[in-house]
Design a protein around this motif. Structure first.
Motif, PDB file in Angstrom:
ATOM      1  N   ILE A 162      -5.260 -12.387   9.295  1.00 48.28           N
ATOM      2  CA  ILE A 162      -4.629 -12.860   8.067  1.00 48.28           C
ATOM      3  C   ILE A 162      -3.658 -13.978   8.430  1.00 48.28           C
ATOM      4  O   ILE A 162      -2.759 -13.799   9.233  1.00 48.28           O
ATOM      5  CB  ILE A 162      -3.910 -11.710   7.349  1.00 48.28           C
ATOM      6  N   THR A 163      -3.882 -15.158   7.845  1.00 46.99           N
ATOM      7  CA  THR A 163      -3.056 -16.310   8.184  1.00 46.99           C
ATOM      8  C   THR A 163      -1.968 -16.580   7.149  1.00 46.99           C
ATOM      9  O   THR A 163      -0.938 -17.140   7.481  1.00 46.99           O
ATOM     10  CB  THR A 163      -3.906 -17.580   8.320  1.00 46.99           C
TER      11      THR A 163
ATOM     12  N   GLN B  13       2.317  -9.514   8.037  1.00 46.93           N
ATOM     13  CA  GLN B  13       1.094  -8.746   8.257  1.00 46.93           C
ATOM     14  C   GLN B  13       1.384  -7.259   8.328  1.00 46.93           C
ATOM     15  O   GLN B  13       0.601  -6.446   7.844  1.00 46.93           O
ATOM     16  CB  GLN B  13       0.400  -9.198   9.542  1.00 46.93           C
ATOM     17  N   ASN B  14       2.507  -6.888   8.924  1.00 50.82           N
ATOM     18  CA  ASN B  14       2.837  -5.472   9.058  1.00 50.82           C
ATOM     19  C   ASN B  14       3.384  -4.872   7.766  1.00 50.82           C
ATOM     20  O   ASN B  14       3.399  -3.653   7.617  1.00 50.82           O
ATOM     21  CB  ASN B  14       3.842  -5.264  10.198  1.00 50.82           C
ATOM     22  N   SER B  15       3.840  -5.710   6.831  1.00 49.63           N
ATOM     23  CA  SER B  15       4.409  -5.187   5.589  1.00 49.63           C
ATOM     24  C   SER B  15       3.480  -5.399   4.396  1.00 49.63           C
ATOM     25  O   SER B  15       3.949  -5.423   3.257  1.00 49.63           O
ATOM     26  CB  SER B  15       5.767  -5.845   5.323  1.00 49.63           C
ATOM     27  N   LEU B  16       2.189  -5.541   4.630  1.00 47.04           N
ATOM     28  CA  LEU B  16       1.238  -5.705   3.529  1.00 47.04           C
ATOM     29  C   LEU B  16       1.195  -4.451   2.676  1.00 47.04           C
ATOM     30  O   LEU B  16       1.363  -3.337   3.163  1.00 47.04           O
ATOM     31  CB  LEU B  16      -0.163  -5.992   4.077  1.00 47.04           C
ATOM     32  N   ARG B  17       0.959  -4.648   1.373  1.00 53.57           N
ATOM     33  CA  ARG B  17       0.815  -3.513   0.479  1.00 53.57           C
ATOM     34  C   ARG B  17      -0.274  -3.820  -0.544  1.00 53.57           C
ATOM     35  O   ARG B  17      -0.702  -4.967  -0.687  1.00 53.57           O
ATOM     36  CB  ARG B  17       2.145  -3.202  -0.201  1.00 53.57           C
ATOM     37  N   ARG B  18      -0.674  -2.806  -1.250  1.00 50.81           N
ATOM     38  CA  ARG B  18      -1.745  -2.945  -2.231  1.00 50.81           C
ATOM     39  C   ARG B  18      -1.351  -3.977  -3.289  1.00 50.81           C
ATOM     40  O   ARG B  18      -0.240  -3.978  -3.795  1.00 50.81           O
ATOM     41  CB  ARG B  18      -2.006  -1.590  -2.883  1.00 50.81           C
ATOM     42  N   GLY B  19      -2.263  -4.880  -3.589  1.00 50.58           N
ATOM     43  CA  GLY B  19      -2.042  -5.895  -4.611  1.00 50.58           C
ATOM     44  C   GLY B  19      -1.657  -7.253  -4.052  1.00 50.58           C
ATOM     45  O   GLY B  19      -1.673  -8.236  -4.787  1.00 50.58           O
TER      46      GLY B  19
ATOM     47  N   THR C 100      -4.179  -0.167   2.859  1.00 49.11           N
ATOM     48  CA  THR C 100      -3.689  -0.420   4.214  1.00 49.11           C
ATOM     49  C   THR C 100      -3.443   0.913   4.896  1.00 49.11           C
ATOM     50  O   THR C 100      -3.120   1.910   4.254  1.00 49.11           O
ATOM     51  CB  THR C 100      -2.371  -1.214   4.201  1.00 49.11           C
ATOM     52  N   ARG C 101      -3.626   0.923   6.187  1.00 48.73           N
ATOM     53  CA  ARG C 101      -3.353   2.115   6.996  1.00 48.73           C
ATOM     54  C   ARG C 101      -2.384   1.707   8.086  1.00 48.73           C
ATOM     55  O   ARG C 101      -2.606   0.720   8.787  1.00 48.73           O
ATOM     56  CB  ARG C 101      -4.643   2.649   7.606  1.00 48.73           C
ATOM     57  N   ASP C 102      -1.297   2.432   8.215  1.00 47.78           N
ATOM     58  CA  ASP C 102      -0.284   2.090   9.216  1.00 47.78           C
ATOM     59  C   ASP C 102      -0.789   2.290  10.633  1.00 47.78           C
ATOM     60  O   ASP C 102      -0.440   1.543  11.532  1.00 47.78           O
ATOM     61  CB  ASP C 102       0.980   2.923   9.005  1.00 47.78           C
ATOM     62  N   ASP C 103      -1.640   3.288  10.853  1.00 45.24           N
ATOM     63  CA  ASP C 103      -2.106   3.590  12.202  1.00 45.24           C
ATOM     64  C   ASP C 103      -3.294   2.731  12.627  1.00 45.24           C
ATOM     65  O   ASP C 103      -3.683   2.742  13.782  1.00 45.24           O
ATOM     66  CB  ASP C 103      -2.474   5.068  12.311  1.00 45.24           C
ATOM     67  N   SER C 104      -3.864   1.968  11.710  1.00 39.16           N
ATOM     68  CA  SER C 104      -5.047   1.164  12.002  1.00 39.16           C
ATOM     69  C   SER C 104      -4.748  -0.310  11.771  1.00 39.16           C
ATOM     70  O   SER C 104      -3.878  -0.670  10.981  1.00 39.16           O
ATOM     71  CB  SER C 104      -6.204   1.598  11.100  1.00 39.16           C
TER      72      SER C 104
ATOM     73  N   VAL D 253     -14.269  -5.607   1.637  1.00 37.69           N
ATOM     74  CA  VAL D 253     -14.550  -5.780   3.055  1.00 37.69           C
ATOM     75  C   VAL D 253     -13.351  -5.273   3.847  1.00 37.69           C
ATOM     76  O   VAL D 253     -12.236  -5.186   3.331  1.00 37.69           O
ATOM     77  CB  VAL D 253     -14.829  -7.262   3.423  1.00 37.69           C
ATOM     78  N   LYS D 254     -13.612  -4.942   5.107  1.00 38.95           N
ATOM     79  CA  LYS D 254     -12.524  -4.569   6.007  1.00 38.95           C
ATOM     80  C   LYS D 254     -12.144  -5.805   6.815  1.00 38.95           C
ATOM     81  O   LYS D 254     -13.009  -6.510   7.319  1.00 38.95           O
ATOM     82  CB  LYS D 254     -12.961  -3.450   6.949  1.00 38.95           C
ATOM     83  N   VAL D 255     -10.852  -6.037   6.918  1.00 37.31           N
ATOM     84  CA  VAL D 255     -10.334  -7.216   7.609  1.00 37.31           C
ATOM     85  C   VAL D 255      -9.353  -6.739   8.671  1.00 37.31           C
ATOM     86  O   VAL D 255      -8.558  -5.835   8.421  1.00 37.31           O
ATOM     87  CB  VAL D 255      -9.637  -8.170   6.614  1.00 37.31           C
ATOM     88  N   ILE D 256      -9.426  -7.347   9.840  1.00 37.06           N
ATOM     89  CA  ILE D 256      -8.453  -7.063  10.886  1.00 37.06           C
ATOM     90  C   ILE D 256      -7.133  -7.728  10.513  1.00 37.06           C
ATOM     91  O   ILE D 256      -7.102  -8.894  10.121  1.00 37.06           O
ATOM     92  CB  ILE D 256      -8.945  -7.575  12.264  1.00 37.06           C
TER      93      ILE D 256
END
Length: 118
Positions: free
Chosen positions: A104-105, A58-64, A80-84, A97-100
Motif C-alpha cells: 500500500i503506497t 499502513q499499521n493503522s488501517l481500518r475498515r472503510g 484487517t488482521r493485526d497478526d497478519s 482481493v487480499k493485499v499485502i
C-alpha cells in the motif's frame, strides 16, 4: 649524461609541521563533508520521515479506508488482521482481493472518499 631530459626534483620542506589533520587538509575535505550534510538534510532525512509516516498509516488501517496499492489499484479496506500482513480490499462492487500491507503506497482518508463520491 645530459640533464635536459630530466628535471631536477626538489623535496618539499618537511619542517612545516603539517600532519594528517592540518588545517589545509581539513579545508580540502570541507566541500565533500558539506555535500554529504546537504544531501542528508534535503534528501535522506525527508525520505526517512515519509517512510516512517507511511508505515504508521499502513499499521493503522481500518475498515472503510480508501487505499492505493503499488500497482495503482484503488480499493476500500474491508477487513484487517493485526497478526497478519494481509488485508481484504474491495476493488469493485462484489470483488474482494487480499493485499499485502507493505504494497500500500497511499492511504486516502475517509473525508477524501466522501468528497470524491459525491
Amino acid at each position: 649524461m645530459n640533464s635536459f631530459l630530466f628535471s631536477t626534483a626538489y623535496a618539499a620542506d618537511a619542517g612545516t609541521g603539517g600532519g594528517a589533520f592540518s588545517s589545509a587538509a581539513m579545508l580540502q575535505y570541507a566541500p565533500i563533508v558539506l555535500v554529504f550534510v546537504v544531501f542528508y538534510f534535503l534528501l535522506i532525512r525527508p525520505q526517512q520521515k515519509r517512510q516512517r509516516e507511511l508505515r504508521e498509516e499502513q499499521n493503522s488501517l481500518r475498515r472503510g479506508d480508501r487505499i492505493v496499492t503499488a500497482g495503482g489499484i484503488l480499493g476500500t479496506v474491508q477487513n484487517t488482521r493485526d497478526d497478519s500482513q494481509e488485508i481484504d480490499v474491495e476493488i469493485a462492487p462484489g470483488v474482494k482481493v487480499k493485499v499485502i500491507r507493505s504494497t500500500i503506497t497511499t492511504v486516502l482518508s475517509r473525508e477524501d472518499r466522501v468528497a470524491n463520491d459525491s
